[in-house]
Design an enzyme around this catalytic site. Sequence first.
Site, short mmCIF file in Angstrom:
data_model
loop_
_atom_site.label_atom_id
_atom_site.label_comp_id
_atom_site.label_asym_id
_atom_site.label_seq_id
_atom_site.Cartn_x
_atom_site.Cartn_y
_atom_site.Cartn_z
N ASP A 11 -42.48 -2.01 -121.43
CA ASP A 11 -41.34 -1.21 -120.98
C ASP A 11 -40.60 -0.76 -122.24
O ASP A 11 -40.07 -1.60 -122.97
CB ASP A 11 -40.44 -2.09 -120.10
CG ASP A 11 -39.18 -1.38 -119.63
OD1 ASP A 11 -38.85 -0.30 -120.16
OD2 ASP A 11 -38.51 -1.94 -118.74
N HIS A 18 -33.84 0.86 -114.43
CA HIS A 18 -35.17 0.30 -114.73
C HIS A 18 -36.21 0.91 -113.80
O HIS A 18 -36.84 0.19 -113.02
CB HIS A 18 -35.15 -1.22 -114.56
CG HIS A 18 -34.34 -1.94 -115.58
ND1 HIS A 18 -34.79 -2.19 -116.85
CD2 HIS A 18 -33.09 -2.46 -115.53
CE1 HIS A 18 -33.88 -2.85 -117.54
NE2 HIS A 18 -32.83 -3.02 -116.76
N ASP A 52 -41.14 0.90 -114.44
CA ASP A 52 -40.70 1.34 -115.77
C ASP A 52 -41.64 0.92 -116.89
O ASP A 52 -41.29 1.02 -118.06
CB ASP A 52 -39.27 0.87 -116.05
CG ASP A 52 -39.12 -0.64 -116.00
OD1 ASP A 52 -40.14 -1.34 -115.85
OD2 ASP A 52 -37.98 -1.11 -116.11
N TYR A 90 -32.55 4.44 -120.46
CA TYR A 90 -32.09 3.06 -120.33
C TYR A 90 -33.14 2.09 -120.87
O TYR A 90 -34.34 2.25 -120.63
CB TYR A 90 -31.78 2.72 -118.86
CG TYR A 90 -30.96 1.45 -118.81
CD1 TYR A 90 -29.66 1.44 -119.31
CD2 TYR A 90 -31.50 0.27 -118.34
CE1 TYR A 90 -28.92 0.28 -119.33
CE2 TYR A 90 -30.77 -0.90 -118.35
CZ TYR A 90 -29.47 -0.88 -118.85
OH TYR A 90 -28.75 -2.05 -118.88
N GLY A 103 -50.22 -8.23 -136.91
CA GLY A 103 -51.65 -8.46 -136.70
C GLY A 103 -52.09 -8.63 -135.25
O GLY A 103 -53.22 -8.35 -134.92
N LYS A 132 -41.35 -5.78 -112.00
CA LYS A 132 -40.35 -6.71 -111.44
C LYS A 132 -41.00 -8.02 -110.97
O LYS A 132 -40.75 -8.52 -109.88
CB LYS A 132 -39.58 -6.07 -110.26
CG LYS A 132 -39.02 -4.68 -110.54
CD LYS A 132 -38.12 -4.59 -111.74
CE LYS A 132 -37.61 -3.17 -111.93
NZ LYS A 132 -38.06 -2.52 -113.18
N TYR A 231 -32.61 -13.55 -121.18
CA TYR A 231 -33.23 -12.58 -120.28
C TYR A 231 -33.12 -11.17 -120.85
O TYR A 231 -32.02 -10.71 -121.13
CB TYR A 231 -32.58 -12.62 -118.89
CG TYR A 231 -33.23 -11.61 -117.96
CD1 TYR A 231 -34.51 -11.83 -117.50
CD2 TYR A 231 -32.59 -10.43 -117.62
CE1 TYR A 231 -35.16 -10.91 -116.70
CE2 TYR A 231 -33.23 -9.49 -116.82
CZ TYR A 231 -34.51 -9.74 -116.37
OH TYR A 231 -35.15 -8.81 -115.59
N LYS A 234 -38.13 -8.21 -117.18
CA LYS A 234 -39.15 -9.06 -116.56
C LYS A 234 -40.50 -8.79 -117.21
O LYS A 234 -40.72 -7.75 -117.82
CB LYS A 234 -39.16 -8.80 -115.05
CG LYS A 234 -39.64 -9.97 -114.24
CD LYS A 234 -38.90 -11.28 -114.52
CE LYS A 234 -39.66 -12.46 -113.96
NZ LYS A 234 -39.31 -13.72 -114.63
#
Length: 369
Positions: A11, A18, A52, A90, A103, A132, A231, A234
């Site tokens: 993403d 998202h 996304d 976003y 690498g 998600k 966080y 995901k």
Amino acid sequence: MKVTLSVIKADTGSVGGHNRPSDAMLAKAKEQLAGVISSGLLIDGKVTFTGDDIALLMAHTKGVDHPDIHKFAWDTFLETTKVAKSQGLYGAGQDLLKDAFSGNIRGMGPGSAEIEFEERPSEPFIVFAGDKCGPGVFNYPIFEAFANPYHNAGLLLAPEMIAGFTFTIMDVNNTEADRVISLKVPQDYYDLCILLRDPNHFVIEMVVENATGLQAAVASTSRLHNIAGKYVGKDDPVAIVRSQKQFPSTGEILSPWALAHLTLGDNRGSHHVAVMPVKQNSIISFFDGPTIMSAAGYCVHEGKLTESVDLFDQPFWDLIRTKAAQKTLDIRAQGFYGPAMAGMDELEYTGVIQNLKRLNEKFTVRKHE
Ligand code: 13P
Ligand code: 13P
Ligand code: MG
Ligand code: MG
């Protein structure tokens, strides 16, 4: 001919939350891919998106974990990040968690699933891509297709499959190194169940056929919060599953998705919802979700990829999409209570800890006379 299929996804920014990468980002990824097909690094390749996340499917002869392939993917995601930034999208560069390429793309944010094999005369395979959700989303459907004859009687019918499969399971909580275990079915059936029942901790990395030694399936296992320490988005994993002849048929591999199983990953990575099998290039919507999974079927021949068949674009799956929406609504009706949200081990990476600390200080211990 020996061919390697690499699916590397990330993403790197999206339109309207998202939701999905912009057309300009996808055009940039396609331009990059065309460049390395003409330079000969890849024999063939495709750019797709699921929610996304942009996935690069690459066919080549360099083997798995090849630095040139990984560097190409990393550089492509830097380029799509630049486009995302220029458009004010976003989460630009969201999954690129390290500053410099060193690498191998594993441990840097993007997810990768790679498999090398001697091409069969006809080599059908499926690329699954989720949004998600965590990599444990594959535990249930891959187990059902490769280990459960009640679900997939094909396991009893094909002479090569009767000896079962060996599952490599990754302990995704071990951040220092890859901690893995190999379990064979049918011998270790219950042990495998004990691990797979905990899909946020133990996830399927690979499935190999016992009778032939052939690799049948690989999945990405990266856990972004373990890399970032907080966080950041995901994991949204990918998997490559070979089908037909000595392996389960394409339909046997797809059918477990009809459960629309509950999984963790919706909205801020903190909610359980039902997985909705969707058409390719689907967006997400309700509650930053629901969790979606796309399935693209291909054949590869001498490293050349066919067009894809969009395996969840069939009327049967409309019913399952309705069921997934209903199951998702049912659990969402429970708000933040109990199993509707992630357990504390997952929420640890979110702001919940600060709030708990603040409240903890206000607790008093009642004294009894
Ligand atoms: P084929 O005979 O065309 O291989 O199909 C059989 C099958 O396995 C379908 O599930
Ligand atoms: P992604 O990982 O798909 O960016 O989703 C992040 C999120 O928290 C959505 O609510
Ligand atoms: Mg995102
Ligand atoms: Mg995503």
